[in-house]
Design an enzyme around this catalytic site. Structure first.
Site, PDB file in Angstrom:
ATOM      1  N   ASP A   1      -6.074  16.637  30.380  1.00 34.32           N
ATOM      2  CA  ASP A   1      -6.634  17.991  30.263  1.00 34.32           C
ATOM      3  C   ASP A   1      -8.132  17.883  30.039  1.00 34.32           C
ATOM      4  OD1 ASP A   1      -6.230  16.934  27.607  1.00 34.32           O
ATOM      5  OD2 ASP A   1      -6.491  18.953  26.790  1.00 34.32           O
TER       6      ASP A   1
ATOM      7  N   GLU B   1      -5.131  17.324  24.526  1.00 38.28           N
ATOM      8  CA  GLU B   1      -6.070  16.680  23.602  1.00 38.28           C
ATOM      9  C   GLU B   1      -7.215  17.617  23.248  1.00 38.28           C
ATOM     10  OE1 GLU B   1      -9.222  14.342  21.812  1.00 38.28           O
ATOM     11  OE2 GLU B   1      -9.385  15.536  23.631  1.00 38.28           O
TER      12      GLU B   1
END
Ligand code: BES
Ligand code: MN
Ligand code: MN
Length: 456
Positions: free
Chosen positions: A88, A152
């Site tokens: 991500d 994250e």
């Protein structure tokens, strides 16, 4: 190591093309508008792991974004490296400051320019390609497990539970992560510490509605003014944080340790020039490297309220807000810092306003060992491929999951990153050097070999 160099030479154009394909997926975890793209990126990671030769590859759903798992177990008697990374990325805004669209990667002056090129798609993909290299050249010396997450950048809130639920499948000997920086392309380094994080949002409410600033101004608390005053009280004239007890648990380094930290190559002049500032600013008595490496901070990330549109509006607003992050160092803990911040903030509020503090995600600080086999294996691998022994450094950023790996799995991490602080991660025009991408792919197999040999 000839087979490594040869395989990279023969395949580097394809490696880059594949990375660019992944960079075209806008996997912004913070924005629900991109949910399907995040999912699509997980599938991309899955397919690249399968193509590289991994087994049991799976896109594991979570209440948030999925985690991609894959493994290659060649012999249970051999050590197991657990690779962690994230697919991500941060939101790309402000879009107008990008020289080229964030999700249309371009190569410019040896740099791959795109959101996520360094943090962390480019660095994570080095591991997939290094694994492919070892598989295709029959040189994988040990077992490997991949755990690549998609949350994250929003605090890894579902990874903790997933780790707890998958303890057996995650059995291993070391966590290997490339999501940090080196000092320079000719000065390799390895992060041996990361700061923790306590992130809060505050809301200050004055009157029950927006008021005419002439009719009521001067007689009623302006929440923006009050918020600014409260925030100004958070630090003293030495830029020391004034929250009572804030420094109580901070591990104080010995003079020798501080000297060692400050021996890392660093030019204050270049630092200032790069940022176009006349001077740096921080806690009195500490160097810039110490301020970002071993000292906690209090930072405003955003502050708003009132009228910010075109022209003037004479308003005394009802509410003011701020987002605040505190970076923590060993042995501070998120919960305690959030608690004492909240108490202090509330105590600073005059009776004329109400305040509300909402905690966001957090993460605990970590230090990683430098006397372990894994650290030595990484250090020697970098020495082999860079021709210079890497310097241990303390990173200012946070990867909250590193402390959780230790707590839940009893596993230490090696932070063998290949980015540069100047890669503009989280900023417009994020980029990653092709040199760094290929150097990572070259170094990782050497780490595996060293780690396996040294574990015998
Ligand atoms: N890769 C970074 C952390 C990082 C960058 C560590 C450079 C050391 C050097 C990571 O993706 C990140 O941005 N972490 C966030 C924390 C998270 C909870 C949003 C951070 O540090 O702000
Ligand atoms: Mn990252
Ligand atoms: Mn990041």
């Amino acid at each position: 190591m000839e087979h490594i160099k040869q395989y990279i030479e023969e395949n580097k154009d394809r490696f880059l093309a594949e990375l660019m394909d992944m960079l075209r997926i806008p996997s912004v975890s913070a924005d629900s508008k991109y949910k399907e793209d995040v999912q699509r990126n997980a599938e991309f990671v899955k397919n690249s792991l399968i193509a590289a030769g991994a087994d049991k590859v799976e896109v594991c759903p979570t209440p948030g974004h999925p985690i991609v798992y894959g493994e290659k177990m060649i012999d249970p008697a051999l050590p197991t490296v657990v690779v962690y990374g994230h697919y991500d990325v941060q939101p790309a805004d402000p879009l107008e400051l990008w020289d080229s669209p964030p999700f249309e990667p371009v190569i410019k002056d040896g740099l791959i320019v795109a959101r996520g090129s360094c943090d962390d798609k480019g660095q994570m993909f080095m591991h997939v390609k290094a694994f492919e290299l070892m598989m295709k050249t029959n040189s994988l010396p040990c077992n490997v497990k991949f755990m690549i997450e998609g949350e994250e950048e929003v605090g890894s809130s579902n990874l903790g539970t997933w780790i707890r639920d998958n303890k057996d499948r995650l059995k291993g000997d070391i966590i290997l992560i490339s999501d940090t920086s080196i000092i320079a392309n000719d000065i390799p380094s390895i992060d041996v510490g990361l700061r923790g994080l306590s992130y809060v949002e505050v809301e200050v409410t004055g009157p029950n509605r927006d008021l005419h600033s002439g009719v009521y101004g001067g007689a009623v608390a302006n929440p923006i003014t009050i918020l600014c005053e409260m925030i100004a009280k958070m630090k003293d004239e030495n830029n020391h944080i004034t929250i009572p007890g804030f420094y109580n648990d901070v591990v104080v380094l010995t003079d020798a340790e501080r000297e060692e930290l400050n021996r890392a190559p660093f030019s204050l002049d270049e630092y200032k020039k790069d940022l176009n500032v006349e001077d740096v600013h921080g806690e009195k008595g500490y160097t810039t490297l110490e301020r970002t490496g071993i000292r906690p901070t209090f930072e405003l990330n955003g502050i708003w309220g009132g009228y910010i549109g075109e022209g003037a509006k004479t308003v005394l607003p009802s509410k003011a807000y701020a987002k605040i992050s505190m970076r923590l160092v060993p042995n501070q803990t998120t919960d305690k810092i959030t608690e004492i911040f909240t108490k202090h903030f509330e105590s600073l509020a005059p009776k004329s306003v109400k305040v509300k503090v909402t905690p966001h995600h957090g993460g605990e600080p970590v230090v990683t060992p430098t006397d372990s086999i894994a650290f030595k294996a990484a250090s020697m691998a970098m020495e082999t491929t860079f021709g210079k022994k890497p310097i241990p450094t303390r990173g200012g950023g946070s990867i909250p999951i590193v402390a959780l790996f230790e707590k839940e799995l009893g596993l230490k991490s090696v932070l063998m990153g290949f980015g540069l602080d100047s890669d503009l991660i989280h900023s417009p025009n994020e980029h990653y050097g092709i040199f760094n991408f290929l150097k990572g792919i070259e170094t990782i197999p050497v780490f595996y070999k060293n780690f396996t040999d040294m574990s015998k």
